[in-house]
Design a protein around this motif. Structure first.
Motif, PDB file in Angstrom:
ATOM      1  N   TRP A  40      10.457  -4.425  -7.489  1.00  0.00           N
ATOM      2  CA  TRP A  40       9.124  -4.986  -7.267  1.00  0.00           C
ATOM      3  C   TRP A  40       9.157  -6.474  -7.577  1.00  0.00           C
ATOM      4  O   TRP A  40       9.437  -6.881  -8.709  1.00  0.00           O
ATOM      5  CB  TRP A  40       8.114  -4.266  -8.156  1.00  0.00           C
ATOM      6  CG  TRP A  40       6.681  -4.581  -7.843  1.00  0.00           C
ATOM      7  CD1 TRP A  40       6.192  -5.171  -6.720  1.00  0.00           C
ATOM      8  CD2 TRP A  40       5.553  -4.319  -8.685  1.00  0.00           C
ATOM      9  NE1 TRP A  40       4.830  -5.290  -6.788  1.00  0.00           N
ATOM     10  CE2 TRP A  40       4.408  -4.779  -7.986  1.00  0.00           C
ATOM     11  CE3 TRP A  40       5.403  -3.740  -9.945  1.00  0.00           C
ATOM     12  CZ2 TRP A  40       3.126  -4.677  -8.512  1.00  0.00           C
ATOM     13  CZ3 TRP A  40       4.129  -3.640 -10.470  1.00  0.00           C
ATOM     14  CH2 TRP A  40       3.004  -4.094  -9.768  1.00  0.00           C
ATOM     15  N   ALA A  55      -2.659  10.773  -6.550  1.00  0.00           N
ATOM     16  CA  ALA A  55      -2.727   9.882  -5.384  1.00  0.00           C
ATOM     17  C   ALA A  55      -1.681   8.776  -5.488  1.00  0.00           C
ATOM     18  O   ALA A  55      -1.192   8.266  -4.475  1.00  0.00           O
ATOM     19  CB  ALA A  55      -4.119   9.280  -5.270  1.00  0.00           C
ATOM     20  N   ALA A  56      -1.327   8.419  -6.735  1.00  0.00           N
ATOM     21  CA  ALA A  56      -0.303   7.390  -6.969  1.00  0.00           C
ATOM     22  C   ALA A  56       1.103   7.962  -6.917  1.00  0.00           C
ATOM     23  O   ALA A  56       2.076   7.239  -7.134  1.00  0.00           O
ATOM     24  CB  ALA A  56      -0.545   6.708  -8.306  1.00  0.00           C
ATOM     25  N   LEU A  94       0.397  -0.305  -7.715  1.00  0.00           N
ATOM     26  CA  LEU A  94      -0.979  -0.778  -7.803  1.00  0.00           C
ATOM     27  C   LEU A  94      -1.671  -0.219  -9.035  1.00  0.00           C
ATOM     28  O   LEU A  94      -2.435  -0.913  -9.714  1.00  0.00           O
ATOM     29  CB  LEU A  94      -1.752  -0.375  -6.539  1.00  0.00           C
ATOM     30  CG  LEU A  94      -1.349  -1.072  -5.230  1.00  0.00           C
ATOM     31  CD1 LEU A  94      -2.076  -0.429  -4.054  1.00  0.00           C
ATOM     32  CD2 LEU A  94      -1.680  -2.564  -5.309  1.00  0.00           C
ATOM     33  N   LEU A  95      -1.399   1.036  -9.330  1.00  0.00           N
ATOM     34  CA  LEU A  95      -1.991   1.657 -10.515  1.00  0.00           C
ATOM     35  C   LEU A  95      -1.504   0.976 -11.784  1.00  0.00           C
ATOM     36  O   LEU A  95      -2.289   0.706 -12.700  1.00  0.00           O
ATOM     37  CB  LEU A  95      -1.641   3.149 -10.552  1.00  0.00           C
ATOM     38  CG  LEU A  95      -2.113   3.923 -11.786  1.00  0.00           C
ATOM     39  CD1 LEU A  95      -3.632   3.889 -11.881  1.00  0.00           C
ATOM     40  CD2 LEU A  95      -1.606   5.362 -11.742  1.00  0.00           C
ATOM     41  N   ILE A 111      -6.412  10.370  -9.400  1.00  0.00           N
ATOM     42  CA  ILE A 111      -5.787   9.056  -9.206  1.00  0.00           C
ATOM     43  C   ILE A 111      -4.283   9.133  -9.462  1.00  0.00           C
ATOM     44  O   ILE A 111      -3.483   8.553  -8.713  1.00  0.00           O
ATOM     45  CB  ILE A 111      -6.443   8.009 -10.122  1.00  0.00           C
ATOM     46  CG1 ILE A 111      -7.879   7.747  -9.670  1.00  0.00           C
ATOM     47  CG2 ILE A 111      -5.631   6.726 -10.139  1.00  0.00           C
ATOM     48  CD1 ILE A 111      -8.633   6.795 -10.566  1.00  0.00           C
ATOM     49  N   TRP A 112      -3.906   9.859 -10.485  1.00  0.00           N
ATOM     50  CA  TRP A 112      -2.490   9.967 -10.829  1.00  0.00           C
ATOM     51  C   TRP A 112      -1.697  10.611  -9.695  1.00  0.00           C
ATOM     52  O   TRP A 112      -0.614  10.130  -9.330  1.00  0.00           O
ATOM     53  CB  TRP A 112      -2.328  10.766 -12.113  1.00  0.00           C
ATOM     54  CG  TRP A 112      -0.946  10.733 -12.677  1.00  0.00           C
ATOM     55  CD1 TRP A 112      -0.011  11.708 -12.604  1.00  0.00           C
ATOM     56  CD2 TRP A 112      -0.340   9.652 -13.391  1.00  0.00           C
ATOM     57  NE1 TRP A 112       1.156  11.326 -13.235  1.00  0.00           N
ATOM     58  CE2 TRP A 112       0.971  10.053 -13.723  1.00  0.00           C
ATOM     59  CE3 TRP A 112      -0.777   8.389 -13.782  1.00  0.00           C
ATOM     60  CZ2 TRP A 112       1.845   9.238 -14.439  1.00  0.00           C
ATOM     61  CZ3 TRP A 112       0.100   7.579 -14.489  1.00  0.00           C
ATOM     62  CH2 TRP A 112       1.383   8.002 -14.805  1.00  0.00           C
ATOM     63  N   GLU A 118       0.819  -1.204   0.000  1.00  0.00           N
ATOM     64  CA  GLU A 118       0.000   0.000   0.000  1.00  0.00           C
ATOM     65  C   GLU A 118       0.855   1.257   0.000  1.00  0.00           C
ATOM     66  O   GLU A 118       0.384   2.329  -0.390  1.00  0.00           O
ATOM     67  CB  GLU A 118      -0.933  -0.008   1.211  1.00  0.00           C
ATOM     68  CG  GLU A 118      -1.985  -1.108   1.155  1.00  0.00           C
ATOM     69  CD  GLU A 118      -2.946  -1.031   2.327  1.00  0.00           C
ATOM     70  OE1 GLU A 118      -2.818  -0.079   3.132  1.00  0.00           O
ATOM     71  OE2 GLU A 118      -3.823  -1.908   2.438  1.00  0.00           O
ATOM     72  N   SER A 119       2.098   1.125   0.427  1.00  0.00           N
ATOM     73  CA  SER A 119       3.004   2.273   0.421  1.00  0.00           C
ATOM     74  C   SER A 119       3.481   2.617  -0.988  1.00  0.00           C
ATOM     75  O   SER A 119       4.154   3.622  -1.195  1.00  0.00           O
ATOM     76  CB  SER A 119       4.217   1.994   1.322  1.00  0.00           C
ATOM     77  OG  SER A 119       4.919   0.836   0.857  1.00  0.00           O
ATOM     78  N   GLN A 120       3.148   1.778  -1.967  1.00  0.00           N
ATOM     79  CA  GLN A 120       3.539   1.999  -3.359  1.00  0.00           C
ATOM     80  C   GLN A 120       2.295   2.037  -4.248  1.00  0.00           C
ATOM     81  O   GLN A 120       2.064   1.147  -5.078  1.00  0.00           O
ATOM     82  CB  GLN A 120       4.493   0.892  -3.826  1.00  0.00           C
ATOM     83  CG  GLN A 120       5.815   0.853  -3.119  1.00  0.00           C
ATOM     84  CD  GLN A 120       6.727   1.992  -3.561  1.00  0.00           C
ATOM     85  OE1 GLN A 120       6.550   2.576  -4.620  1.00  0.00           O
ATOM     86  NE2 GLN A 120       7.694   2.326  -2.725  1.00  0.00           N
ATOM     87  N   PRO A 121       1.459   3.063  -4.117  1.00  0.00           N
ATOM     88  CA  PRO A 121       0.222   3.112  -4.913  1.00  0.00           C
ATOM     89  C   PRO A 121       0.485   3.180  -6.419  1.00  0.00           C
ATOM     90  O   PRO A 121      -0.366   2.771  -7.211  1.00  0.00           O
ATOM     91  CB  PRO A 121      -0.471   4.388  -4.410  1.00  0.00           C
ATOM     92  CG  PRO A 121       0.637   5.222  -3.850  1.00  0.00           C
ATOM     93  CD  PRO A 121       1.609   4.256  -3.261  1.00  0.00           C
ATOM     94  N   GLY A 122       1.640   3.674  -6.815  1.00  0.00           N
ATOM     95  CA  GLY A 122       1.952   3.719  -8.244  1.00  0.00           C
ATOM     96  C   GLY A 122       2.029   2.330  -8.846  1.00  0.00           C
ATOM     97  O   GLY A 122       1.610   2.116  -9.996  1.00  0.00           O
TER      98      GLY A 122
END
Length: 234
Positions: free
Chosen positions: A66, A52-53, A10-11, A49-50, A4-8
């Motif tokens: 990753w 937030a990521a 996830l996107l 969203i961008w 969750e600390s890497q929302p980018g």
């Protein structure tokens, strides 16, 4: 798949999955940007969203540590190859197709002059005549794929090549690949119709032609067609 600390990350995973659902094999990293989210239809939401990521820029660096991404040498959910992000199964599928065509050797036994005569009789001499180029590839290769959008002349090209009475490849065959059974049958009907119509009231030979749906799964992921369920051949 990503912390969750890497929302980018996830996107990125969400985007490549969404693209696969729309029928794309991979997601070029150059397309992984704010402007392309939601195909540009929701700019305000895309911007939110961008940011937030974390407004990611260097995707290659982000993927480096990753564990869900590899270059294909490891079994991971995602594969990064040539600046393209894949779901692992689609990367494998693309590799199988590429290896198949790489193994197809250029034909060694054909008359270059005869092939040129056939092509010149079927197509005009316009510069960069891609229909003629596609037909030339089909004549000189064991296997060829002719693709294009609606109205680009795929059916006409195949019909001309198959029905040519003096073609060096009098026994060449074609297989129509469609997303659905109906699309495949319609393509087969168009090719067969053009081949048998001929000109000047003379019927041309009917070529060896088959139709089948090669669309393995629908966007929702349900199996729609598989090799054991081919459509009837003509």
């Amino acid at each position: 798949m990503a912390p969750e600390s890497q929302p980018g990350l996830l996107l990125a995973a969400a985007c490549v999955s969404a693209d696969a659902g729309e029928g794309h094999v991979c997601l070029p990293l150059s397309n992984l940007c704010e402007a392309n989210l939601f195909a540009g239809r929701q700019p305000a939401l895309a911007q939110a969203i961008w940011h937030a990521a974390g407004a990611p820029e260097d995707w290659t660096a982000r993927f480096a540590d990753w564990s869900a991404v590899s270059d294909g040498s490891l079994v991971t959910p995602l594969v990064l190859s040539n600046q393209r992000l894949y779901l692992h199964r689609l990367w494998q599928s693309e590799g199988r197709v590429a290896n198949f065509f790489a193994a197809q050797e250029v034909k060694t036994a054909f008359d270059m002059h005869a092939a040129g005569d056939v092509l010149n009789s079927l197509f005009d001499d316009q510069p960069e005549n891609w229909q003629k180029i596609a037909a030339a590839v089909a004549l000189t290769r064991k296997t060829a794929v002719i693709s294009g959008g609606p109205g680009t002349g795929k059916t006409t090209t195949v019909a001309k090549l198959l029905a040519a009475p003096d073609s060096p490849e009098s026994r060449c065959t074609a297989d129509s690949a469609g997303g659905t059974d109906r699309q495949s049958r319609r393509a087969a009907d168009r090719v067969t119709g053009q081949c048998t119509a001929g000109t000047g009231g003379q019927r041309r030979r009917t070529p060896a032609f088959s139709c089948r749906s090669h669309h393995a799964a629908s966007p929702a992921g349900r199996t729609a067609r598989h090799p054991a369920a081919a459509l009837p051949c003509r």
